[in-house]
Design an enzyme around this catalytic site. Structure first.
Site, short mmCIF file in Angstrom:
data_model
loop_
_atom_site.label_atom_id
_atom_site.label_comp_id
_atom_site.label_asym_id
_atom_site.label_seq_id
_atom_site.Cartn_x
_atom_site.Cartn_y
_atom_site.Cartn_z
N LYS A 51 -31.98 22.10 -5.45
CA LYS A 51 -30.71 22.82 -5.31
C LYS A 51 -30.63 23.96 -6.34
CE LYS A 51 -28.57 19.26 -8.20
NZ LYS A 51 -27.75 18.03 -8.19
N TYR A 275 -22.63 43.31 -33.20
CA TYR A 275 -21.17 43.29 -33.03
C TYR A 275 -20.48 42.38 -34.04
CZ TYR A 275 -21.40 45.59 -28.45
OH TYR A 275 -21.59 46.48 -27.44
C1 PLP Z 1 -28.59 17.01 -8.78
C2 PLP Z 1 -28.71 15.69 -8.15
C3 PLP Z 1 -29.87 14.92 -8.31
C4 PLP Z 1 -30.97 15.30 -9.27
O1 PLP Z 1 -30.54 15.01 -10.56
P1 PLP Z 1 -31.43 15.26 -11.87
O2 PLP Z 1 -30.62 14.72 -12.96
O3 PLP Z 1 -31.63 16.74 -11.95
O4 PLP Z 1 -32.71 14.55 -11.66
C5 PLP Z 1 -29.97 13.75 -7.60
N1 PLP Z 1 -28.96 13.33 -6.78
C6 PLP Z 1 -27.83 14.03 -6.63
C7 PLP Z 1 -26.76 13.51 -5.75
C8 PLP Z 1 -27.65 15.22 -7.32
O5 PLP Z 1 -26.51 15.92 -7.19
#
Ligand code: PLP
Length: 385
Positions: A51, A275
């Site tokens: 994702k 800055y």
């Molecule tokens: C993002 C996600 C994962 C992966 O999690 P990690 O901590 O990056 O391994 C797995 N299951 C769901 C439902 C997620 O949203």
């Protein structure tokens, strides 16, 4: 370009030459990480979570490399991300399953069907919509059901699970291909919620029609085989972030961020840098400026905290990080070592992403998914190193 030495890549005017920094993504390290997790899961399936554009590293090259390492199931958050991953995988591994974690966009069922995507159904409403779509079209397409065991974010809460199990008609005409839940505290092995969620998940599985089950994210894999079920769903560990924060990182580094010096100047007290005059020098100092800033995901909260590396020597980031520029105190290095074009690494060679996250007061996930779009991206296949 006479007098200007670049140590990144030869050839003025090439994308690498023009870009302020190069993000090197080691697909060999990524594949090694996948295989390492597969070994830990000892024969259970290891899906890959890609994702948010493959955690910022590029969904298409990342998914392709993971498919080469053996991944056959992929998870994304959103429908459009799934379409990108499907397009990337279709030539070589058209048989891959792609799940959409954020669920079914009601009304877009045909888009899931056309791209062979599997919604993760998060509510009775979504289950009904998927069932009705399959009925109308005389199909029997697969989907997952997400049961909420404590995250209180997505998935069927307890009352919806109760009504689902007494309404078997809801399972008619589509294929329940996965039952999943998501761990809240997997990176804290001793947290009591781990065992509590495990028990709730097993209870839910016993009440639902038989289907493959999935609970563990990256850290969940390290909680032991009780948490592995039929399929694990790691994300962040694939990309080299430490899934066991209390112990040393078992994963290989995947990301390297290399920039180059734009200018070097000598200043003396009572001079200041950047800055807000936030950094005041106490004596003669050499300050090198690189063309990376918070617009590139090099977070402003790293100001005065992070370090950089010049030919293996660690040097402090000083002054405020600005939108496009960051300043580094290179006084400790022999005069003349740092010149315009000198390569500067912005990630610790061993624990880069985790260390930067700690310095910024955030987590590796946010560092990765904030990586900017102005970097020149180089994908190393892994056979080259
Ligand atoms: C993002 C996600 C994962 C992966 O999690 P990690 O901590 O990056 O391994 C797995 N299951 C769901 C439902 C997620 O949203």
């Amino acid at each position: 370009m006479s007098g200007c030495r670049t140590t990144i890549e030869a050839g003025p005017g090439t994308p690498a030459e023009r870009a302020p920094a190069t993000l090197i993504i080691d697909l060999g390290g990524l594949r090694d990480n996948y295989r390492k997790l597969a070994t830990l899961c000892d024969g259970r399936e290891v899906a890959a979570v890609v994702k948010a554009d493959g955690y910022g590293l590029g969904a298409a090259p990342v998914a392709t490399a993971l498919a080469e390492a053996g991944a056959r199931t992929f998870f994304v958050a959103q429908l459009d991300e799934a379409l990108t991953v499907r397009a990337a995988l279709d030539t070589h591994t058209p048989d891959c399953c792609i799940f959409v974690l954020n669920g079914l966009v009601i009304g877009a069922e045909d888009d899931y069907r056309a791209a062979r995507l599997r919604p993760v159904l998060n509510s009775i409403l979504e289950i009904e919509a998927w069932r009705d779509f399959n009925r109308r079209r005389d199909l029997a397409l697969p989907a997952a059901v997400h049961v909420d065991t404590g995250m209180s974010r997505l998935g069927l809460p307890k009352d919806e699970l109760d009504s689902l199990v007494v309404t078997p008609d809801l399972f008619d005409g589509w294929e329940l291909s996965l039952v999943m839940s998501h761990l809240v505290c997997a990176d804290e092995p001793d947290h009591p919620l781990n065992a509590a969620q495990l028990a709730l998940f097993e209870e839910a599985l016993a009440r639902l029609p038989p289907a493959p089950a999935s609970l563990a994210n990256s850290s969940g894999i390290f909680l032991g085989s009780d948490y592995h079920f039929d399929q694990a769903r790691p994300g962040v560990a694939l990309y080299g972030v430490n899934p066991t924060p209390a112990r040393s990182n078992p994963m290989s580094a995947v990301v390297q961020l290399r920039t180059k010096v734009l200018q070097v100047r000598q200043i003396d007290a009572p001079g200041s840098v950047g800055y807000g005059a936030a950094h005041r020098v106490e004596g003669p100092s050499r300050i090198a400026t690189v063309g990376v800033g918070y617009a590139d995901g090099y977070l402003r909260s790293l100001s005065g905290r992070a370090t950089a590396w010049v030919e293996g020597s660690e040097v402090p980031i000083v002054g405020r990080i600005s939108m496009d520029l960051t300043t580094i105190d290179v006084t400790s290095l022999p005069a003349g070592t740092v010149r315009p074009g000198t390569a500067v690494d912005l990630l610790d060679p061993r624990d880069g992403v985790d260390r930067l996250a700690a310095e910024a007061g955030t987590i590796g996930y946010e560092i990765l998914t904030s990586l900017g779009h102005r970097y020149h991206r180089v994908y190393k296949s892994g056979n080259e190193s």
